[in-house]
Design an enzyme around this catalytic site. Structure first.
Site, mmCIF file in Angstrom:
data_model
loop_
_atom_site.group_PDB
_atom_site.id
_atom_site.type_symbol
_atom_site.label_atom_id
_atom_site.label_comp_id
_atom_site.label_asym_id
_atom_site.label_seq_id
_atom_site.Cartn_x
_atom_site.Cartn_y
_atom_site.Cartn_z
ATOM 1 N N ARG A 47 55.242 101.625 -122.837
ATOM 2 C CA ARG A 47 55.932 100.492 -122.229
ATOM 3 C C ARG A 47 54.892 99.461 -121.833
ATOM 4 N NH1 ARG A 47 59.671 101.009 -116.875
ATOM 5 N NH2 ARG A 47 57.653 101.270 -115.910
ATOM 6 N N ASP A 92 50.851 109.988 -116.733
ATOM 7 C CA ASP A 92 49.592 110.108 -115.988
ATOM 8 C C ASP A 92 49.553 111.399 -115.170
ATOM 9 O OD1 ASP A 92 48.527 107.819 -116.996
ATOM 10 O OD2 ASP A 92 49.011 106.560 -115.269
ATOM 11 N N THR A 117 55.736 93.134 -119.737
ATOM 12 C CA THR A 117 57.104 92.799 -120.182
ATOM 13 C C THR A 117 58.078 93.952 -119.973
ATOM 14 O OG1 THR A 117 56.700 93.648 -122.405
ATOM 15 C CG2 THR A 117 56.143 91.336 -122.015
ATOM 16 N N ASP A 123 54.218 107.926 -112.286
ATOM 17 C CA ASP A 123 54.013 107.784 -113.727
ATOM 18 C C ASP A 123 53.915 109.178 -114.351
ATOM 19 O OD1 ASP A 123 52.621 107.565 -116.294
ATOM 20 O OD2 ASP A 123 52.484 105.443 -115.788
HETATM 21 C C1 PRP Z 1 57.155 106.160 -119.656
HETATM 22 C C2 PRP Z 1 58.203 107.239 -119.865
HETATM 23 C C3 PRP Z 1 59.145 106.601 -120.827
HETATM 24 C C4 PRP Z 1 59.123 105.162 -120.398
HETATM 25 C C5 PRP Z 1 60.359 104.888 -119.591
HETATM 26 O O1 PRP Z 1 56.249 106.133 -120.694
HETATM 27 O O2 PRP Z 1 57.666 108.455 -120.299
HETATM 28 O O3 PRP Z 1 58.760 106.730 -122.189
HETATM 29 O O4 PRP Z 1 57.945 104.974 -119.586
HETATM 30 O O5 PRP Z 1 60.448 103.558 -119.258
HETATM 31 P P1 PRP Z 1 61.619 102.609 -119.799
HETATM 32 O O6 PRP Z 1 62.907 103.371 -119.658
HETATM 33 O O7 PRP Z 1 61.548 101.436 -118.884
HETATM 34 O O8 PRP Z 1 61.320 102.258 -121.231
HETATM 35 P P2 PRP Z 1 54.938 105.210 -120.657
HETATM 36 O O9 PRP Z 1 55.230 103.875 -121.215
HETATM 37 O O10 PRP Z 1 54.360 105.248 -119.284
HETATM 38 O O11 PRP Z 1 53.976 105.928 -121.706
HETATM 39 P P3 PRP Z 1 53.246 107.343 -121.623
HETATM 40 O O12 PRP Z 1 54.290 108.410 -121.748
HETATM 41 O O13 PRP Z 1 52.329 107.295 -122.799
HETATM 42 O O14 PRP Z 1 52.506 107.431 -120.316
HETATM 43 N N1 URA Z 2 57.762 105.548 -116.465
HETATM 44 C C1 URA Z 2 57.323 106.496 -115.612
HETATM 45 O O1 URA Z 2 56.487 107.339 -115.972
HETATM 46 N N2 URA Z 2 57.811 106.496 -114.365
HETATM 47 C C2 URA Z 2 58.723 105.613 -113.935
HETATM 48 O O2 URA Z 2 59.147 105.689 -112.776
HETATM 49 C C3 URA Z 2 59.169 104.641 -114.842
HETATM 50 C C4 URA Z 2 58.680 104.633 -116.109
#
Ligand code: PRP
Ligand code: URA
Length: 212
Positions: free
Chosen positions: A105, A206, A109, A203
């Site tokens: 994400r 993370d 944006t 997160d």
């Molecule tokens: C997080 C999560 C989802 C997304 C959700 O991933 O695991 O994939 O955000 O957010 P949304 O519903 O607003 O799209 P992230 O982008 O942090 O990537 P990662 O899993 O690589 O840390």
């Molecule tokens: N992605 C995450 O990992 N946590 C949140 O709360 C939202 C998006």
């Protein structure tokens, strides 16, 4: 919100495990262990709609008319955090094919950015069920992107599996895809102005991989 399309796992063990992973004092090793345990409960509930076909076998003592799962199962974790759910689902479905979809994400944006997709070749895509795995359903952007990618492959049965969902994300997914079902362990209060789920768990990627 179409309530029949959303199932919240209401199980005391699931609630206790979810509390453990929400806790900011939980280490990333424990976090990944409890996410895996919770994913087994989620997998059990999320697969309750699978269809069966009859199967004749013999017990050591007598013939028996039982069942086997009719559909081909595909597990699709959204990278990275979706990988945390894969262990639990794979235990329930050891023969499942595994598709990986890399999306992150954009922090400004909040829109999804795709960087990888590998989907298995299927003999009959109409007989397949795809379980999309991602612990967080926040704005719904990543999940809607994933559902579109899977639909392009001709899949009709798609089940969204998340641990924590925001009402905004659930609404967004069901608005665009009223035909799919969402299983989650919690429908939280709201998103904050940075798109994080409140109270949420922070997160997920993370915390799972210790990268914060
Ligand atoms: C997080 C999560 C989802 C997304 C959700 O991933 O695991 O994939 O955000 O957010 P949304 O519903 O607003 O799209 P992230 O982008 O942090 O990537 P990662 O899993 O690589 O840390
Ligand atoms: N992605 C995450 O990992 N946590 C949140 O709360 C939202 C998006």
């Amino acid at each position: 919100m179409k309530l029949q399309s959303l199932k919240i796992i209401d199980h005391p063990v699931a609630k206790a495990y979810l509390t453990k992973i929400r806790d900011r004092n939980t280490s990333h090793f424990e976090f990944s262990q409890f996410v895996e345990r919770l994913s087994m409960l989620l997998a059990y509930e999320a697969s309750s709609g699978l269809k069966t076909k009859s199967k004749k076998i013999h017990t050591p003592l007598a013939p028996y008319k039982g069942v086997e799962i009719k559909q081909e199962i595909i597990l699709l974790p959204i990278l990275r955090a979706g990988l945390g759910l894969l262990g639990g689902f794979s235990r329930l479905f050891p023969d499942a094919k595994i598709s990986h979809l890399g999306i992150y994400r954009d922090e400004e944006t909040l829109l999804p950015v795709k960087y990888y997709f590998k989907f298995p070749e299927l003999k009959n895509s109409r007989n397949a069920s795809v379980f999309i795995l991602d612990p967080m359903l926040a704005t719904g952007g990543s999940m809607n992107f994933a559902i579109n990618e899977v639909k392009i492959k001709g899949i009709r049965t798609i089940v969204v599996c998340s641990l924590v969902s925001a009402p905004e994300g659930v609404n967004e997914v069901l608005k665009l895809h009223p035909d799919i079902k969402i299983y989650t362990c919690s429908l939280d209060k709201k998103l904050n102005d940075k798109g994080y789920i409140i109270p949420g768990l922070g997160d997920a990627g993370d915390r799972l991989f210790g990268t914060h």
